[in-house]
Scaffold this motif. Structure first.
Motif, PDB file in Angstrom:
ATOM      1  N   THR A 318      36.237 -48.001  25.334  1.00 43.67           N
ATOM      2  CA  THR A 318      35.006 -47.937  24.539  1.00 43.67           C
ATOM      3  C   THR A 318      34.194 -46.705  24.911  1.00 43.67           C
ATOM      4  O   THR A 318      33.671 -45.995  24.043  1.00 43.67           O
ATOM      5  N   ARG A 319      34.094 -46.446  26.209  1.00 44.51           N
ATOM      6  CA  ARG A 319      33.328 -45.265  26.626  1.00 44.51           C
ATOM      7  C   ARG A 319      34.010 -43.983  26.168  1.00 44.51           C
ATOM      8  O   ARG A 319      33.348 -43.032  25.747  1.00 44.51           O
ATOM      9  N   GLN A 320      35.319 -43.929  26.254  1.00 37.70           N
ATOM     10  CA  GLN A 320      36.036 -42.744  25.780  1.00 37.70           C
ATOM     11  C   GLN A 320      35.805 -42.523  24.286  1.00 37.70           C
ATOM     12  O   GLN A 320      35.661 -41.386  23.827  1.00 37.70           O
ATOM     13  N   LYS A 321      35.752 -43.595  23.536  1.00 41.75           N
ATOM     14  CA  LYS A 321      35.515 -43.471  22.097  1.00 41.75           C
ATOM     15  C   LYS A 321      34.114 -42.927  21.823  1.00 41.75           C
ATOM     16  O   LYS A 321      33.916 -42.178  20.855  1.00 41.75           O
ATOM     17  N   LEU A 322      33.157 -43.310  22.656  1.00 42.02           N
ATOM     18  CA  LEU A 322      31.816 -42.743  22.509  1.00 42.02           C
ATOM     19  C   LEU A 322      31.821 -41.254  22.838  1.00 42.02           C
ATOM     20  O   LEU A 322      31.111 -40.464  22.203  1.00 42.02           O
ATOM     21  N   ILE A 323      32.626 -40.854  23.815  1.00 44.14           N
ATOM     22  CA  ILE A 323      32.727 -39.440  24.172  1.00 44.14           C
ATOM     23  C   ILE A 323      33.284 -38.638  23.005  1.00 44.14           C
ATOM     24  O   ILE A 323      32.840 -37.522  22.729  1.00 44.14           O
ATOM     25  N   THR A 324      34.254 -39.226  22.292  1.00 42.96           N
ATOM     26  CA  THR A 324      34.806 -38.499  21.146  1.00 42.96           C
ATOM     27  C   THR A 324      33.766 -38.315  20.047  1.00 42.96           C
ATOM     28  O   THR A 324      33.839 -37.365  19.268  1.00 42.96           O
ATOM     29  N   GLN A 325      32.775 -39.201  19.991  1.00 39.49           N
ATOM     30  CA  GLN A 325      31.722 -39.063  18.988  1.00 39.49           C
ATOM     31  C   GLN A 325      30.616 -38.124  19.461  1.00 39.49           C
ATOM     32  O   GLN A 325      29.940 -37.493  18.642  1.00 39.49           O
ATOM     33  N   ASP A 326      30.420 -38.049  20.768  1.00 44.38           N
ATOM     34  CA  ASP A 326      29.391 -37.150  21.314  1.00 44.38           C
ATOM     35  C   ASP A 326      29.840 -36.711  22.704  1.00 44.38           C
ATOM     36  O   ASP A 326      29.858 -37.513  23.644  1.00 44.38           O
ATOM     37  N   TYR A 327      30.232 -35.448  22.822  1.00 49.26           N
ATOM     38  CA  TYR A 327      30.768 -34.958  24.084  1.00 49.26           C
ATOM     39  C   TYR A 327      29.783 -35.096  25.230  1.00 49.26           C
ATOM     40  O   TYR A 327      30.164 -35.134  26.399  1.00 49.26           O
ATOM     41  N   LYS A 328      28.464 -35.194  24.923  1.00 46.67           N
ATOM     42  CA  LYS A 328      27.464 -35.273  25.993  1.00 46.67           C
ATOM     43  C   LYS A 328      27.516 -36.602  26.733  1.00 46.67           C
ATOM     44  O   LYS A 328      26.919 -36.745  27.795  1.00 46.67           O
ATOM     45  N   VAL A 329      28.240 -37.579  26.188  1.00 42.48           N
ATOM     46  CA  VAL A 329      28.451 -38.837  26.906  1.00 42.48           C
ATOM     47  C   VAL A 329      29.340 -38.611  28.127  1.00 42.48           C
ATOM     48  O   VAL A 329      29.395 -39.435  29.022  1.00 42.48           O
ATOM     49  N   SER A 330      30.027 -37.477  28.171  1.00 41.62           N
ATOM     50  CA  SER A 330      30.768 -37.076  29.368  1.00 41.62           C
ATOM     51  C   SER A 330      29.908 -36.089  30.143  1.00 41.62           C
ATOM     52  O   SER A 330      29.737 -34.938  29.733  1.00 41.62           O
ATOM     53  N   TYR A 331      29.384 -36.519  31.264  1.00 44.97           N
ATOM     54  CA  TYR A 331      28.505 -35.676  32.069  1.00 44.97           C
ATOM     55  C   TYR A 331      29.237 -34.425  32.544  1.00 44.97           C
ATOM     56  O   TYR A 331      28.728 -33.309  32.433  1.00 44.97           O
ATOM     57  N   SER A 332      30.465 -34.602  33.059  1.00 43.95           N
ATOM     58  CA  SER A 332      31.190 -33.478  33.645  1.00 43.95           C
ATOM     59  C   SER A 332      31.551 -32.437  32.596  1.00 43.95           C
ATOM     60  O   SER A 332      31.452 -31.232  32.831  1.00 43.95           O
ATOM     61  N   LEU A 333      31.954 -32.884  31.411  1.00 43.79           N
ATOM     62  CA  LEU A 333      32.305 -31.949  30.342  1.00 43.79           C
ATOM     63  C   LEU A 333      31.081 -31.191  29.848  1.00 43.79           C
ATOM     64  O   LEU A 333      31.120 -29.969  29.682  1.00 43.79           O
ATOM     65  N   ALA A 334      30.002 -31.925  29.610  1.00 40.59           N
ATOM     66  CA  ALA A 334      28.777 -31.288  29.107  1.00 40.59           C
ATOM     67  C   ALA A 334      28.236 -30.274  30.118  1.00 40.59           C
ATOM     68  O   ALA A 334      27.786 -29.182  29.740  1.00 40.59           O
ATOM     69  N   LYS A 335      28.315 -30.610  31.391  1.00 44.69           N
ATOM     70  CA  LYS A 335      27.801 -29.708  32.425  1.00 44.69           C
ATOM     71  C   LYS A 335      28.698 -28.475  32.576  1.00 44.69           C
ATOM     72  O   LYS A 335      28.210 -27.342  32.621  1.00 44.69           O
ATOM     73  N   ALA A 336      30.015 -28.704  32.636  1.00 44.40           N
ATOM     74  CA  ALA A 336      30.940 -27.597  32.876  1.00 44.40           C
ATOM     75  C   ALA A 336      30.962 -26.599  31.723  1.00 44.40           C
ATOM     76  O   ALA A 336      31.135 -25.397  31.933  1.00 44.40           O
ATOM     77  N   CYS A 337      30.789 -27.089  30.502  1.00 39.57           N
ATOM     78  CA  CYS A 337      30.943 -26.233  29.322  1.00 39.57           C
ATOM     79  C   CYS A 337      29.625 -25.830  28.681  1.00 39.57           C
ATOM     80  O   CYS A 337      29.621 -25.228  27.596  1.00 39.57           O
ATOM     81  N   LYS A 338      28.519 -26.154  29.330  1.00 41.40           N
ATOM     82  CA  LYS A 338      27.213 -25.894  28.723  1.00 41.40           C
ATOM     83  C   LYS A 338      27.034 -24.417  28.378  1.00 41.40           C
ATOM     84  O   LYS A 338      26.642 -24.055  27.266  1.00 41.40           O
ATOM     85  N   THR A 339      27.333 -23.550  29.339  1.00 48.15           N
ATOM     86  CA  THR A 339      27.154 -22.111  29.117  1.00 48.15           C
ATOM     87  C   THR A 339      28.103 -21.593  28.048  1.00 48.15           C
ATOM     88  O   THR A 339      27.712 -20.815  27.170  1.00 48.15           O
ATOM     89  N   ASP A 340      29.356 -22.029  28.089  1.00 52.11           N
ATOM     90  CA  ASP A 340      30.342 -21.554  27.122  1.00 52.11           C
ATOM     91  C   ASP A 340      30.008 -22.049  25.717  1.00 52.11           C
ATOM     92  O   ASP A 340      30.216 -21.326  24.733  1.00 52.11           O
ATOM     93  N   LEU A 341      29.498 -23.264  25.610  1.00 49.95           N
ATOM     94  CA  LEU A 341      29.113 -23.791  24.302  1.00 49.95           C
ATOM     95  C   LEU A 341      28.011 -22.943  23.688  1.00 49.95           C
ATOM     96  O   LEU A 341      28.013 -22.653  22.487  1.00 49.95           O
ATOM     97  N   ARG A 342      27.057 -22.562  24.518  1.00 49.46           N
ATOM     98  CA  ARG A 342      25.962 -21.721  24.023  1.00 49.46           C
ATOM     99  C   ARG A 342      26.478 -20.316  23.710  1.00 49.46           C
ATOM    100  O   ARG A 342      26.106 -19.726  22.689  1.00 49.46           O
ATOM    101  N   LYS A 343      27.359 -19.804  24.551  1.00 51.73           N
ATOM    102  CA  LYS A 343      27.869 -18.448  24.393  1.00 51.73           C
ATOM    103  C   LYS A 343      28.632 -18.281  23.089  1.00 51.73           C
ATOM    104  O   LYS A 343      28.503 -17.260  22.406  1.00 51.73           O
ATOM    105  N   TYR A 344      29.434 -19.303  22.725  1.00 49.96           N
ATOM    106  CA  TYR A 344      30.251 -19.199  21.520  1.00 49.96           C
ATOM    107  C   TYR A 344      29.693 -20.019  20.357  1.00 49.96           C
ATOM    108  O   TYR A 344      30.399 -20.300  19.398  1.00 49.96           O
ATOM    109  N   ARG A 345      28.404 -20.403  20.497  1.00 42.85           N
ATOM    110  CA  ARG A 345      27.675 -21.069  19.410  1.00 42.85           C
ATOM    111  C   ARG A 345      28.420 -22.301  18.913  1.00 42.85           C
ATOM    112  O   ARG A 345      28.594 -22.528  17.711  1.00 42.85           O
TER     113      ARG A 345
END
Length: 969
Positions: A318-345
């Protein structure tokens, strides 16, 4: 700002019992002492009187304490004393926060009495709703508030400040502030009603979904994680469009995703998952520290272990399914990719957590696109992406589109295979057509998932493939770095070899089927060809697709350009040759296109265009008795019977293979020994242009030639006779001659006959300028010599004599013209139709002895000894003149005698006699010619007639030669 706090304040005094004052600063305890006493007394009083919470039933009064101290303590309340003594260690009794953590982490159905639960609830509620405690946050988090502009701007006195600090807790560096916010969050998430705004937004949905009690007294209110879990499951069912799914209100959806996001760093905050997985955490992740999503990731990695409890597995899914709907539900992914997400819009609309930009698939596609374009994405972010791409490949249910559109296929073919990516591979096998038909929407969902997970970039993402192919990789591909995309190519190179195992073969072909339908999913091909594809094929970006572009269209465009040159056009869809200037691929791109073509030759289903156009013919002609990798050969065998669109694509591929036979991977494997011994020079050429196949044909009877290679080469020769364009060198040398002299003729054998007849007539008539060009005549000779080696390469002869071959030559091999020789030796027993064809063949061979394959083979050494200076057309005459030499090989002498006997049966088989007696034959033997039919053999009558006239002293224009004595008479 919302009317109520997003995350309310909590038990501040208890927090500060855990915190140590920083040296040089005023102690936090002294800051809140007076306020804490007042609120504690208020909590004590309210715990003893009925109270309605959110319109619910009254709270049961707590038992009065036996004694009071200056600071109120939970341990001194009678309602909780028994539970606390039984469940919590004694050293925690003087610390209210420690007591709360101890009691609220107990399983709902077991240990805590209802009165104690209600006391804890009221205690937390009163503390979290008192704005006076906001001053503690101001004191403890002074520097942090200044640094975080959003929090500094919050209105004081309404609880918004602490809510803001929770939102930004990942950026808090102050030790005391971080401890304060962390402890606060763990209390808030123990009950969904303490998350301000959640109740107002989700009350209707909780009732509609029967997710549990809103009011205290109806359920264990102390830990109602099941309510949030129920809402999350409802959200998932709605996304998957399951039958009877309830449409959750937008505000509640937003609240659910917000709660999931806020609980992303510490699994303790997801109360339902925490209780469901406590034992599994101890079993699998005992040494994994909480925080930053580490426990979540550890449990995800063990989700399909046999020892994992079903309840925990369900909560994790269930939690994984929520992550697929909103990546920010994964703390590690959102934190690790925050800069790259902003960099590549990649995250444009941050105010809509469930918008397109928030979906995990969008994030992966956006960042994968950056990686494939050669942009820099941090290693930490790529590591997180790898984990979640592997997660998508392991569990098909994380893709709502697959759950929605592939239900029928799963129920019919793939039920019970849920774990470790097996269901997904089962669906991929259905998609290949190996297990029935598949719905178009399901096929599209599978293709989309493969693009999102991008296993072509790293085979380890596909766990089912990785496990199935581990032994093959260790033996056949150990020279390639682990995780390198070339591993998949290496596995394809060993398909259908002794090193391949069956499970690996299946998983590999299932994955490659989908990779073949989107050229971007082969990272090496994309890297080398993206410039060419953009220039020549009008492609979009890596993460963009065009509904107007059929599967495989871009690669088809690339391979059409791969074999074009400045001087040469290639047949278009209508079969026309174009002479206009065309563009060609870069060398690096062409190498990769050739690699893919070699792979596709192994399985017809790896060519989307071929499978789409030939689906009916594959079922009609090739469904039975066709081994893996031989479907294209089957279609080539039935080329004339195929429907037009299938015939066109098979013809194009065969034409392509004639230019570069190395595309035929299985044939190249079989012919490796003879290539190494006799054809290595042409095999090493970057551009083939038909040289390698010509070399293989010329060396078809060498000792290094094995049966598989010989059969493959002969099959290709048999295919070539169906269309002259299938012989690349012949096509390039003679295409202009064909258009001028043999228009509208398609079959190669007919084209060869047309051109060779033209050459013969021009020669006999001694024309000054041959109509067939020199380069075409040269290649025509090669084709004629090749065709003389096997009766099957002469379709009219073979069809006319098929019954005779079965009756008279059934044990004779086709190669080395042995069947043709057998028919010649049994000429008197042949059917009329076959006899006529054999006679016509002999007539041609006698005029051009070089086409007599058996004669040239048996007398090869004698020709080198006696006839090196003789013209090819006078070869037999030269051999006859040297037949009685002491150096003549006996086998060759015997063959020469056979040919002399044949010549004596009909003057038309003796070109020298025919030319010399051109005027005398009709003059003295016309009666014999009048009685004969065009199809009948004269059986020596004309020769006998001429001998009689010679005996009567009739002057002939030239001496003739006795076939037995070689003496003039």
């Amino acid at each position: 700002m919302a009317a109520c706090r997003r995350v309310p304040l909590l038990l501040l005094m208890s927090v500060l019992l855990y915190m140590h004052p920083i040296r040089g600063q005023k102690s936090a305890n002294s800051v809140i002492a007076n306020t804490a006493v007042r609120v504690n007394i208020q909590a004590q009083n309210q715990a003893a009187v009925p109270a309605a919470v959110n319109g619910g039933s009254p709270v049961v009064a707590a038992s009065p304490p036996r004694r009071r101290t200056s600071v109120w303590k939970l341990a001194e309340e009678g309602a909780c004393r028994e539970d606390l003594t039984r469940l919590c260690p004694k050293h925690s009794w003087n610390n209210n926060l420690a007591v709360l953590e101890c009691l609220q982490d107990r399983k709902e159905e077991t240990e805590i009495a209802a009165d104690c639960n209600h006391l804890l609830w009221n205690y937390k509620l009163n503390l979290t709703t008192d704005p006076k405690f906001e001053s503690v946050a101001v004191e403890v988090c002074k520097t942090t508030i200044t640094d975080i502009k959003e929090c500094a701007a919050e209105e004081r006195g309404k609880g918004y400040l602490v809510s803001c600090l929770v939102d930004h807790r990942g950026n808090i560096t102050e030790y005391q502030c971080n401890q304060y916010i962390t402890k606060m969050t763990s209390i808030v998430f123990s009950d969904y009603r303490l998350i301000c705004g959640f109740m107002d937004n989700c009350r209707e949905d909780i009732n509609s979904l029967h997710c549990g009690s809103i009011s205290t007294g109806e359920k264990d209110v102390h830990s109602q994680g099941e309510v949030i879990a129920c809402l999350e499951k409802g959200l998932v069912r709605e996304a998957e469009e399951q039958p009877g799914a309830h449409a959750i209100r937008p505000d509640c959806k937003k609240a659910i995703m917000r709660v999931a996001e806020l609980s992303s760093d510490d699994f303790h905050l997801d109360r339902y998952l925490y209780f469901s997985c406590r034992e599994d955490r101890e079993r699998f992740c005992e040494n994994t520290p909480a925080g930053e999503g580490r426990v979540y990731k550890c449990l995800f990695n063990h989700k399909f272990e046999e020892a994992m409890s079903e309840k925990c597995r369900e909560a994790l899914t269930t939690r994984q399914k929520l992550i697929t709907q909103d990546y920010k539900v994964s703390y590690s992914l959102a934190k690790a990719c925050k800069t790259d997400l902003r960099k590549y819009r990649c995250s444009v609309d941050t105010n809509m957590p469930r918008a397109r930009e928030a979906r995990l698939s969008y994030l992966l596609l956006c960042l994968e696109s950056a990686v494939h374009r050669g942009r820099t994405v941090s290693g930490e972010c790529q590591g997180e992406m790898l984990d979640y791409r592997r997660m998508l490949m392991e569990d098909f249910s994380l893709s709502p589109e697959i759950v929605l559109h592939c239900r029928g296929e799963i129920e019919a073919h793939c039920s019970g295979l849920h774990r470790k990516g097996r269901t997904l591979h089962c669906l991929m096998r259905v998609g290949r057509g190996d297990m029935g038909t598949i719905d178009n929407l399901c096929q599209k969902a599978l293709q989309t998932l493969i693009q999102e997970a991008d296993p072509g970039a790293d085979y380890r993402i596909d766990r089912a493939l990785n496990e199935a192919c581990e032994s093959v990789i260790q033996t056949a591909c150990k020279h390639i770095r682990n995780g390198d995309p070339m591993i998949l190519s290496c596995l394809m190179e060993h398909l259908y070899t002794e090193k391949m195992v069956e499970d690996c073969e299946h998983r590999l072909l299932e994955l490659q089927y989908f990779i073949a339908r989107d050229w971007k999913l082969d990272p090496i091909l994309y890297k080398k060809c993206q410039g060419d594809a953009s220039r020549l094929c009008h492609t979009h970006g890596w993460n963009e697709t065009s509904e107007m572009m059929p599967p495989g269209a871009i690669f088809s465009c690339l391979y059409r350009h791969a074999y074009r040159t400045e001087e040469q056009g290639r047949r278009g869809n209508a079969g026309e040759e174009t002479g206009r200037r065309v563009f060609i691929l870069s060398r690096d791109c062409k190498v990769e296109v050739q690699r893919i073509l070699h792979q596709r030759a192994l399985d017809v289903k790896l060519d989307p265009e071929l499978q789409r156009r030939c689906m009916t013919d594959l079922g009609k002609w090739c469904s039975e008795k066709t081994e893996s990798g031989q479907e294209l050969e089957c279609l080539q065998d039935h080329l004339e019977e195929l429907v037009s669109e299938c015939r066109d694509v098979v013809g194009n591929l065969t034409e392509l293979a004639s230019e570069d036979i190395q595309i035929e991977t299985l044939l190249m494997r079989a012919c490796e020994p003879v290539i190494q011994s006799h054809c290595h020079e042409v095999a090493d050429n970057q551009i083939d242009t038909g040289d390698l196949m010509e070399c293989l044909v010329q060396n078809k009877h060498q000792k290094e030639m094995n049966d598989k290679c010989a059969v493959g080469v002969t099959h290709f020769q048999l295919v070539q006779i169906k269309d002259f364009r299938f012989s690349y060198k012949f096509k390039m040398a003679c295409k202009e001659d064909v258009l001028k002299l043999c228009p509208n003729i398609k079959k190669k054998v007919d084209v060869v006959l047309c051109l060779s007849t033209t050459v013969r007539n021009d020669t006999l008539q001694d024309v000054k300028e041959q109509r067939v060009s020199v380069k075409c005549r040269k290649q025509l000779r090669v084709e004629e010599l090749e065709m003389s080696e096997d009766v099957r390469l002469e379709p009219e002869l073979y069809d006319s004599c098929k019954q005779d071959i079965g009756r008279l030559c059934q044990n004779v091999a086709f190669g080395n013209a042995q069947v043709i020789e057998c028919l010649k030796e049994n000429k008197r027993q042949l059917t009329q139709r076959c006899h006529h064809r054999v006679f016509k063949l002999q007539e041609v061979e006698m005029m051009d002895p070089e086409l007599d394959f058996q004669l040239m083979r048996v007398c090869k050494q004698m020709i080198r000894r006696f006839c090196t200076e003789a013209d090819a057309k006078n070869m037999l005459q030269c051999l006859k003149q040297n037949k009685n030499s002491e150096l003549m090989d006996p086998k060759c002498k015997q063959m020469i005698t056979k040919r002399q006997i044949t010549q004596n049966t009909d003057y038309r088989l003796n070109p020298v006699l025919r030319k010399s007696c051109k005027a005398d034959i009709p003059k003295f033997c016309q009666n014999i010619l009048n009685k004969a039919t065009g199809d009948s053999e004269l059986e020596g009558q004309v020769v006998s007639c001429l001998k009689l006239k010679y005996a009567d002293q009739v002057r002939l224009h030239m001496f003739t030669v006795s076939p037995y004595t070689d003496q003039k008479y």
